[in-house]
Design a protein around this motif. Structure first.
Motif, PDB file in Angstrom:
ATOM      1  N   ALA A  20      29.747  43.692  49.140  1.00 36.65           N
ATOM      2  CA  ALA A  20      30.416  42.644  49.910  1.00 36.65           C
ATOM      3  C   ALA A  20      29.614  41.345  49.885  1.00 36.65           C
ATOM      4  N   VAL A  21      28.290  41.443  49.937  1.00 39.97           N
ATOM      5  CA  VAL A  21      27.437  40.249  49.868  1.00 39.97           C
ATOM      6  C   VAL A  21      27.614  39.564  48.514  1.00 39.97           C
ATOM      7  N   LEU A  22      27.595  40.348  47.435  1.00 38.44           N
ATOM      8  CA  LEU A  22      27.802  39.782  46.094  1.00 38.44           C
ATOM      9  C   LEU A  22      29.178  39.151  45.984  1.00 38.44           C
ATOM     10  N   ASN A  23      30.194  39.828  46.480  1.00 40.68           N
ATOM     11  CA  ASN A  23      31.559  39.320  46.404  1.00 40.68           C
ATOM     12  C   ASN A  23      31.685  37.975  47.129  1.00 40.68           C
ATOM     13  N   ARG A  24      31.076  37.878  48.293  1.00 44.06           N
ATOM     14  CA  ARG A  24      31.133  36.608  49.049  1.00 44.06           C
ATOM     15  C   ARG A  24      30.374  35.514  48.309  1.00 44.06           C
ATOM     16  N   ALA A  25      29.213  35.835  47.750  1.00 38.40           N
ATOM     17  CA  ALA A  25      28.414  34.838  47.032  1.00 38.40           C
ATOM     18  C   ALA A  25      29.122  34.360  45.769  1.00 38.40           C
ATOM     19  N   ALA A  26      29.906  35.226  45.151  1.00 39.00           N
ATOM     20  CA  ALA A  26      30.585  34.882  43.898  1.00 39.00           C
ATOM     21  C   ALA A  26      31.901  34.146  44.141  1.00 39.00           C
ATOM     22  N   TRP A  27      32.372  34.087  45.376  1.00 40.57           N
ATOM     23  CA  TRP A  27      33.649  33.461  45.676  1.00 40.57           C
ATOM     24  C   TRP A  27      33.671  32.006  45.216  1.00 40.57           C
ATOM     25  N   SER A  28      34.807  31.599  44.630  1.00 38.89           N
ATOM     26  CA  SER A  28      34.986  30.213  44.176  1.00 38.89           C
ATOM     27  C   SER A  28      36.469  29.945  43.984  1.00 38.89           C
ATOM     28  N   TRP A  29      36.881  28.703  44.197  1.00 38.34           N
ATOM     29  CA  TRP A  29      38.268  28.333  43.903  1.00 38.34           C
ATOM     30  C   TRP A  29      38.536  28.407  42.403  1.00 38.34           C
ATOM     31  N   LEU A  30      37.510  28.451  41.588  1.00 36.57           N
ATOM     32  CA  LEU A  30      37.693  28.609  40.145  1.00 36.57           C
ATOM     33  C   LEU A  30      38.331  29.960  39.824  1.00 36.57           C
ATOM     34  N   SER A  31      38.006  30.978  40.621  1.00 36.10           N
ATOM     35  CA  SER A  31      38.481  32.325  40.294  1.00 36.10           C
ATOM     36  C   SER A  31      39.313  32.987  41.386  1.00 36.10           C
ATOM     37  N   ASP A  32      39.341  32.421  42.571  1.00 33.70           N
ATOM     38  CA  ASP A  32      40.002  33.085  43.689  1.00 33.70           C
ATOM     39  C   ASP A  32      41.181  32.270  44.210  1.00 33.70           C
ATOM     40  N   VAL A  33      42.212  32.983  44.660  1.00 33.56           N
ATOM     41  CA  VAL A  33      43.403  32.313  45.188  1.00 33.56           C
ATOM     42  C   VAL A  33      43.489  32.407  46.705  1.00 33.56           C
ATOM     43  N   SER A  34      42.579  33.145  47.302  1.00 35.65           N
ATOM     44  CA  SER A  34      42.530  33.292  48.758  1.00 35.65           C
ATOM     45  C   SER A  34      41.246  32.663  49.277  1.00 35.65           C
ATOM     46  N   PRO A  35      41.241  32.300  50.546  1.00 35.13           N
ATOM     47  CA  PRO A  35      39.996  31.760  51.142  1.00 35.13           C
ATOM     48  C   PRO A  35      38.859  32.775  51.029  1.00 35.13           C
ATOM     49  N   PRO A  36      37.631  32.317  51.188  1.00 29.18           N
ATOM     50  CA  PRO A  36      36.496  33.246  51.083  1.00 29.18           C
ATOM     51  C   PRO A  36      36.573  34.339  52.146  1.00 29.18           C
ATOM     52  N   PRO A  37      36.074  35.518  51.800  1.00 31.21           N
ATOM     53  CA  PRO A  37      36.064  36.585  52.805  1.00 31.21           C
ATOM     54  C   PRO A  37      35.152  36.212  53.957  1.00 31.21           C
ATOM     55  N   PRO A  38      35.511  36.611  55.162  1.00 33.84           N
ATOM     56  CA  PRO A  38      34.664  36.271  56.317  1.00 33.84           C
ATOM     57  C   PRO A  38      33.331  37.020  56.265  1.00 33.84           C
ATOM     58  N   ASP A  39      32.333  36.443  56.882  1.00 34.56           N
ATOM     59  CA  ASP A  39      31.042  37.129  56.997  1.00 34.56           C
ATOM     60  C   ASP A  39      31.261  38.503  57.609  1.00 34.56           C
ATOM     61  N   GLY A  40      30.590  39.486  57.044  1.00 35.25           N
ATOM     62  CA  GLY A  40      30.674  40.839  57.574  1.00 35.25           C
ATOM     63  C   GLY A  40      31.866  41.638  57.083  1.00 35.25           C
ATOM     64  N   ALA A  41      32.756  40.999  56.296  1.00 36.40           N
ATOM     65  CA  ALA A  41      33.915  41.739  55.784  1.00 36.40           C
ATOM     66  C   ALA A  41      33.443  42.783  54.780  1.00 36.40           C
ATOM     67  N   GLY A  42      34.049  43.941  54.826  1.00 35.40           N
ATOM     68  CA  GLY A  42      33.721  45.008  53.884  1.00 35.40           C
ATOM     69  C   GLY A  42      34.524  44.879  52.598  1.00 35.40           C
ATOM     70  N   MET A  43      34.287  45.801  51.699  1.00 35.78           N
ATOM     71  CA  MET A  43      34.997  45.823  50.414  1.00 35.78           C
ATOM     72  C   MET A  43      35.945  47.003  50.312  1.00 35.78           C
ATOM     73  N   PHE A  44      35.617  48.091  50.966  1.00 34.03           N
ATOM     74  CA  PHE A  44      36.357  49.326  50.776  1.00 34.03           C
ATOM     75  C   PHE A  44      37.344  49.558  51.916  1.00 34.03           C
ATOM     76  N   ASP A  45      38.514  50.026  51.556  1.00 37.94           N
ATOM     77  CA  ASP A  45      39.520  50.486  52.506  1.00 37.94           C
ATOM     78  C   ASP A  45      40.436  51.428  51.741  1.00 37.94           C
ATOM     79  N   GLU A  46      41.537  51.831  52.343  1.00 35.31           N
ATOM     80  CA  GLU A  46      42.396  52.820  51.676  1.00 35.31           C
ATOM     81  C   GLU A  46      43.018  52.285  50.387  1.00 35.31           C
ATOM     82  N   ARG A  47      43.194  50.994  50.273  1.00 30.73           N
ATOM     83  CA  ARG A  47      43.737  50.410  49.037  1.00 30.73           C
ATOM     84  C   ARG A  47      42.654  49.999  48.046  1.00 30.73           C
ATOM     85  N   HIS A  48      41.400  49.974  48.481  1.00 26.18           N
ATOM     86  CA  HIS A  48      40.273  49.552  47.649  1.00 26.18           C
ATOM     87  C   HIS A  48      39.115  50.543  47.796  1.00 26.18           C
TER      88      HIS A  48
END
Length: 165
Positions: A20-48
């Protein structure tokens, strides 16, 4: 980079916070269509779940990931896999890690019986498009001005690669 320095392995539940830390650090409008994930957001859930992710570790440090999944739940589409996320730590870009992750995702898809692998990439993301082209992906279509990102209309490019001869 020497091949033995890079390890690519499946993600495990205990990797979530570092991923999750790497994912947040890599976030950019160059590659992402959604706003950055909030601090503390996880990566895994039932769909991921963790098993959808391959991680790149360099000297034991997480430096990249790729997520590869079936694009739909339809039985008629199970011969296809889709890359739905790729990130490489800025500090190690240009060392072949992105290419190694893409190739590992293709190999995993092939091992799951897939005949092709597809992805979507933003039209203005030239570095990612070049990477995918170097890995054998070809543009199969585009949706013109599909996204309004940071005040600009951006095309959604569909790319794919055959996994069988």
């Amino acid at each position: 980079m020497r091949d033995e320095d890079l390890i690519i392995r499946a993600a495990r539940p205990e990797d979530e916070q570092e991923l999750a830390v790497l994912n947040r650090a890599a976030w950019s409008w160059l590659s992402d269509v959604s706003p950055p994930p909030p601090d503390g957001a996880g990566m895994f859930d039932e769909r991921h779940p963790p098993e959808q992710y391959l991680l790149a570790l360099l000297a034991g440090r997480l430096v990249g990931y790729v997520r590869q999944v079936p694009p739909t739940p339809l039985v008629t589409n199970q011969h296809v896999r889709q890359i739905q996320g790729l990130a490489v730590d800025d500090s190690v870009r240009g060392r072949g890690i992105g290419r190694a992750l893409v190739e590992a995702a293709c190999e995993a898809a092939r091992a799951q019986g897939a005949r092709r692998i597809s992805l979507r990439v933003l039209g203005h993301n030239a570095p990612a498009r070049r990477l995918y082209e170097r890995c054998g992906f070809r543009t199969e279509g585009s949706l013109t001005e599909e996204f309004l990102i940071d005040g600009r209309y951006v095309d959604d490019i569909w790319m794919a690669r055959r996994l069988v001869a």
